[in-house]
Scaffold this motif. Structure first.
Motif, PDB file in Angstrom:
ATOM      1  N   ARG A 181      -6.789   6.745  -0.361  1.00 27.02           N
ATOM      2  CA  ARG A 181      -6.035   5.490  -0.256  1.00 27.02           C
ATOM      3  C   ARG A 181      -5.192   5.478   1.012  1.00 27.02           C
ATOM      4  NH1 ARG A 181      -1.276   3.088  -4.282  1.00 27.02           N
ATOM      5  NH2 ARG A 181      -1.185   1.023  -3.306  1.00 27.02           N
ATOM      6  N   PHE A 182      -5.270   4.379   1.762  1.00 29.72           N
ATOM      7  CA  PHE A 182      -4.458   4.225   2.960  1.00 29.72           C
ATOM      8  C   PHE A 182      -3.049   3.748   2.604  1.00 29.72           C
ATOM      9  CE2 PHE A 182      -8.491   4.112   5.316  1.00 29.72           C
ATOM     10  CZ  PHE A 182      -8.145   4.921   6.400  1.00 29.72           C
ATOM     11  N   TRP A 183      -2.075   4.257   3.353  1.00 35.14           N
ATOM     12  CA  TRP A 183      -0.682   3.824   3.241  1.00 35.14           C
ATOM     13  C   TRP A 183      -0.188   3.425   4.623  1.00 35.14           C
ATOM     14  CZ3 TRP A 183       1.858   3.581  -1.436  1.00 35.14           C
ATOM     15  CH2 TRP A 183       1.253   4.236  -2.511  1.00 35.14           C
ATOM     16  N   MET A 184       0.521   2.315   4.697  1.00 35.35           N
ATOM     17  CA  MET A 184       1.110   1.863   5.946  1.00 35.35           C
ATOM     18  C   MET A 184       2.577   2.337   6.003  1.00 35.35           C
ATOM     19  SD  MET A 184      -1.498   0.369   7.244  1.00 35.35           S
ATOM     20  CE  MET A 184      -2.658   1.365   6.269  1.00 35.35           C
ATOM     21  N   LEU A 185       2.912   3.141   6.991  1.00 41.55           N
ATOM     22  CA  LEU A 185       4.225   3.769   7.055  1.00 41.55           C
ATOM     23  C   LEU A 185       5.200   3.042   7.982  1.00 41.55           C
ATOM     24  CD1 LEU A 185       3.084   7.497   7.347  1.00 41.55           C
ATOM     25  CD2 LEU A 185       3.393   6.109   5.275  1.00 41.55           C
ATOM     26  N   GLN A 186       4.657   2.308   8.937  1.00 41.02           N
ATOM     27  CA  GLN A 186       5.529   1.665   9.918  1.00 41.02           C
ATOM     28  C   GLN A 186       4.687   0.707  10.755  1.00 41.02           C
ATOM     29  OE1 GLN A 186       8.210   4.384  11.940  1.00 41.02           O
ATOM     30  NE2 GLN A 186       8.028   3.256  13.849  1.00 41.02           N
ATOM     31  N   ALA A 187       5.283  -0.381  11.197  1.00 40.03           N
ATOM     32  CA  ALA A 187       4.611  -1.299  12.113  1.00 40.03           C
ATOM     33  C   ALA A 187       5.630  -1.804  13.118  1.00 40.03           C
ATOM     34  CB  ALA A 187       3.990  -2.469  11.356  1.00 40.03           C
ATOM     35  N   ARG A 188       5.236  -1.807  14.363  1.00 39.04           N
ATOM     36  CA  ARG A 188       6.112  -2.331  15.425  1.00 39.04           C
ATOM     37  C   ARG A 188       5.233  -2.997  16.483  1.00 39.04           C
ATOM     38  NH1 ARG A 188       6.408   3.365  17.079  1.00 39.04           N
ATOM     39  NH2 ARG A 188       8.437   3.637  16.125  1.00 39.04           N
ATOM     40  N   PRO A 189       5.772  -3.955  17.226  1.00 44.57           N
ATOM     41  CA  PRO A 189       4.977  -4.582  18.283  1.00 44.57           C
ATOM     42  C   PRO A 189       4.639  -3.585  19.385  1.00 44.57           C
ATOM     43  CG  PRO A 189       6.960  -5.860  17.785  1.00 44.57           C
ATOM     44  CD  PRO A 189       7.121  -4.545  17.109  1.00 44.57           C
ATOM     45  N   ILE A 190       3.469  -3.760  19.992  1.00 47.06           N
ATOM     46  CA  ILE A 190       3.136  -3.008  21.208  1.00 47.06           C
ATOM     47  C   ILE A 190       3.820  -3.726  22.365  1.00 47.06           C
ATOM     48  CG2 ILE A 190       1.298  -2.155  22.699  1.00 47.06           C
ATOM     49  CD1 ILE A 190      -0.614  -2.373  20.322  1.00 47.06           C
TER      50      ILE A 190
ATOM     51  N   PRO B 164      -0.057  -8.026  18.672  1.00 48.72           N
ATOM     52  CA  PRO B 164      -0.644  -6.691  18.537  1.00 48.72           C
ATOM     53  C   PRO B 164       0.389  -5.678  18.041  1.00 48.72           C
ATOM     54  CG  PRO B 164      -1.365  -7.699  20.580  1.00 48.72           C
ATOM     55  CD  PRO B 164      -0.298  -8.592  20.025  1.00 48.72           C
ATOM     56  N   GLN B 165      -0.063  -4.762  17.161  1.00 49.07           N
ATOM     57  CA  GLN B 165       0.857  -3.866  16.481  1.00 49.07           C
ATOM     58  C   GLN B 165       0.518  -2.389  16.700  1.00 49.07           C
ATOM     59  OE1 GLN B 165       3.651  -4.928  14.220  1.00 49.07           O
ATOM     60  NE2 GLN B 165       3.236  -6.612  15.645  1.00 49.07           N
ATOM     61  N   ASP B 166       1.564  -1.587  16.711  1.00 50.72           N
ATOM     62  CA  ASP B 166       1.517  -0.127  16.727  1.00 50.72           C
ATOM     63  C   ASP B 166       1.864   0.308  15.302  1.00 50.72           C
ATOM     64  OD1 ASP B 166       2.312   2.540  16.790  1.00 50.72           O
ATOM     65  OD2 ASP B 166       3.671   2.322  18.481  1.00 50.72           O
ATOM     66  N   ILE B 167       0.883   0.857  14.576  1.00 50.06           N
ATOM     67  CA  ILE B 167       1.011   1.094  13.133  1.00 50.06           C
ATOM     68  C   ILE B 167       0.853   2.580  12.829  1.00 50.06           C
ATOM     69  CG2 ILE B 167       0.018   0.578  10.860  1.00 50.06           C
ATOM     70  CD1 ILE B 167      -1.156  -2.009  12.292  1.00 50.06           C
ATOM     71  N   GLU B 168       1.823   3.150  12.133  1.00 49.69           N
ATOM     72  CA  GLU B 168       1.686   4.512  11.621  1.00 49.69           C
ATOM     73  C   GLU B 168       1.126   4.434  10.205  1.00 49.69           C
ATOM     74  OE1 GLU B 168       5.141   6.997  12.043  1.00 49.69           O
ATOM     75  OE2 GLU B 168       5.659   6.099  13.980  1.00 49.69           O
ATOM     76  N   TRP B 169       0.182   5.335   9.891  1.00 54.23           N
ATOM     77  CA  TRP B 169      -0.510   5.276   8.610  1.00 54.23           C
ATOM     78  C   TRP B 169      -0.772   6.688   8.089  1.00 54.23           C
ATOM     79  CZ3 TRP B 169      -4.996   8.015   8.749  1.00 54.23           C
ATOM     80  CH2 TRP B 169      -5.537   8.248  10.035  1.00 54.23           C
ATOM     81  N   SER B 170      -1.035   6.779   6.798  1.00 57.01           N
ATOM     82  CA  SER B 170      -1.510   8.005   6.183  1.00 57.01           C
ATOM     83  C   SER B 170      -2.590   7.649   5.176  1.00 57.01           C
ATOM     84  CB  SER B 170      -0.371   8.753   5.465  1.00 57.01           C
ATOM     85  OG  SER B 170       0.474   9.413   6.374  1.00 57.01           O
TER      86      SER B 170
ATOM     87  N   GLU C 197      -5.859  -5.493  11.601  1.00 55.43           N
ATOM     88  CA  GLU C 197      -6.065  -6.904  11.933  1.00 55.43           C
ATOM     89  C   GLU C 197      -5.253  -7.810  11.009  1.00 55.43           C
ATOM     90  OE1 GLU C 197     -10.310  -7.114  11.715  1.00 55.43           O
ATOM     91  OE2 GLU C 197     -10.551  -6.756  13.878  1.00 55.43           O
ATOM     92  N   ALA C 198      -5.191  -7.451   9.730  1.00 52.43           N
ATOM     93  CA  ALA C 198      -4.406  -8.246   8.786  1.00 52.43           C
ATOM     94  C   ALA C 198      -2.909  -8.139   9.096  1.00 52.43           C
ATOM     95  CB  ALA C 198      -4.690  -7.785   7.358  1.00 52.43           C
ATOM     96  N   ILE C 199      -2.452  -6.943   9.457  1.00 51.24           N
ATOM     97  CA  ILE C 199      -1.038  -6.764   9.804  1.00 51.24           C
ATOM     98  C   ILE C 199      -0.696  -7.509  11.090  1.00 51.24           C
ATOM     99  CG2 ILE C 199       0.663  -5.031  10.537  1.00 51.24           C
ATOM    100  CD1 ILE C 199      -0.702  -3.087   8.539  1.00 51.24           C
ATOM    101  N   GLU C 200      -1.597  -7.449  12.064  1.00 50.01           N
ATOM    102  CA  GLU C 200      -1.396  -8.199  13.307  1.00 50.01           C
ATOM    103  C   GLU C 200      -1.251  -9.688  13.016  1.00 50.01           C
ATOM    104  OE1 GLU C 200      -3.646  -7.337  17.130  1.00 50.01           O
ATOM    105  OE2 GLU C 200      -4.561  -9.236  16.534  1.00 50.01           O
ATOM    106  N   GLN C 201      -2.035 -10.204  12.074  1.00 50.41           N
ATOM    107  CA  GLN C 201      -1.961 -11.620  11.716  1.00 50.41           C
ATOM    108  C   GLN C 201      -0.613 -11.944  11.077  1.00 50.41           C
ATOM    109  OE1 GLN C 201      -5.232 -12.894   9.287  1.00 50.41           O
ATOM    110  NE2 GLN C 201      -4.881 -15.063   9.722  1.00 50.41           N
TER     111      GLN C 201
END
Length: 335
Positions: free
Chosen positions: A297-306, A286-292, A277-281
């Protein structure tokens, strides 16, 4: 990192992800620009750097490459056999080149010889609101050392001309000569679990429902669809987990224990959705987010629009009126 034009060297050949700004998009492409935006907004992103489009332009700066790309441009989207042959010749031409000496030197300076890296494409027509290019270009995982990384960088740059990427551009009216390729080199997280978060449900189009795919270990198998992952649906309005399916099968709701076969606990699902939700803001859509997740601890690996969602009408700002939208397609199809 910046180099000069003297002695045939590139301008801005390599840039740290943390040093990239919004004005750098033509140099770094969609993926790197989005990662830099995440870093600027203080989201947890693995360390890395970008080999810029200046290096790609140096690799194709010869008459033969120009002739091949011009010939590809002239084909259009219909002659698929000839298109594939030309695309293959361009890839081999790029693979036959070596990176400029200054780019290789900067890469060597930035690498940690003890770490494994993911090398990913970042084209200037990639991860855009109208064209994601997801899966069209190359990713090379688990590389270490300057030789392996530079080979992977060249392979990613050559993948600007994969058959599927060339066909995708032709179908979307994007000129091959106007697109450039940068490459992201990022430290690989030793992940306990990984996956994909959609901040809107891509199946139903509901923007109030987040959708999570999760599996143990690294996330590439989840993205490629080669394994059956856990799937969770989360109602963003109520803050409730609507559904949690283990490996696509047995349903498990409101169970906080990940030891029962689930990849993520309820708390982890909620934490991940809050990141989304914070990344979308930050990105405004709306975002397509890859994570680990590693050691909790969460890591954000990639974000792209849906890019597959039906566009939401935007009413005139602050006009105070009630706006009602009517789908005439549904009126025609339903009695």
């Amino acid at each position: 990192m910046v180099s000069t034009m003297k002695e045939g060297r590139c301008v801005h050949s390599v840039k740290r992800l943390a040093d990239i700004t919004a004005q750098d998009f033509p140099l770094v492409g969609g993926k790197a620009a989005n990662l830099a935006k995440l870093i600027s907004a203080e989201f947890p992103v693995p360390d890395g750097f970008c080999v810029t489009t200046a290096v790609y332009r140096a690799l194709i700066d010869d008459a033969h490459a120009a002739e091949l790309i011009s010939s590809l441009e002239a084909i259009g989207a219909t002659e698929t056999k000839e298109l594939r042959q030309l695309a293959g010749r361009i890839r081999e031409h790029i693979r036959s080149k070596e990176l400029p000496a200054d780019a290789r030197r900067y890469i060597e300076e930035l690498l940690d010889g003890r770490e494994l890296y993911a090398v990913r494409s970042s084209a200037t027509a990639e991860d855009l609101p109208h064209a994601s290019f997801a899966g069209q270009h190359e990713t090379v995982l688990g590389v270490t050392g300057v030789d392996a990384v530079t080979e992977a960088v060249i392979e990613c740059m050559a993948s600007l001309f994969t058959d599927r990427a060339v066909a995708y551009r032709a179908a979307n009216g994007i000129a091959h000569s106007q697109v450039s390729m940068a490459v992201v080199v990022q430290r690989i997280i030793d992940a306990d679990a990984s996956g994909v978060l959609f901040t809107a449900d891509p199946t139903t189009g509901k923007r109030s429902v987040a959708c999570i795919d999760a599996a143990l270990g690294a996330g590439e198998a989840v993205v490629s669809g080669t394994i059956t992952s856990d799937n969770a649906l989360f109602d963003r309005r109520s803050g409730r987990i609507m559904e949690y399916r283990i490996g696509g099968g047995e349903e498990s709701l409101e169970s906080t224990d990940a030891g029962n076969g689930r990849v993520l606990t309820d708390e982890q699902v909620r934490t991940l959705v809050s990141y989304g939700e914070a990344i979308e803001q930050v990105f405004g859509s709306p975002q397509d987010i890859e994570w680990s997740i590693a050691e909790g601890r969460f890591w954000m690996l990639q974000a792209r629009p849906i890019t597959t969602l039906f566009p939401v009408p935007v009413p005139p700002p602050q006009d105070g009126a009630l706006h009602v939208y009517y789908s005439f397609n549904h009126r025609q199809g339903m009695t």
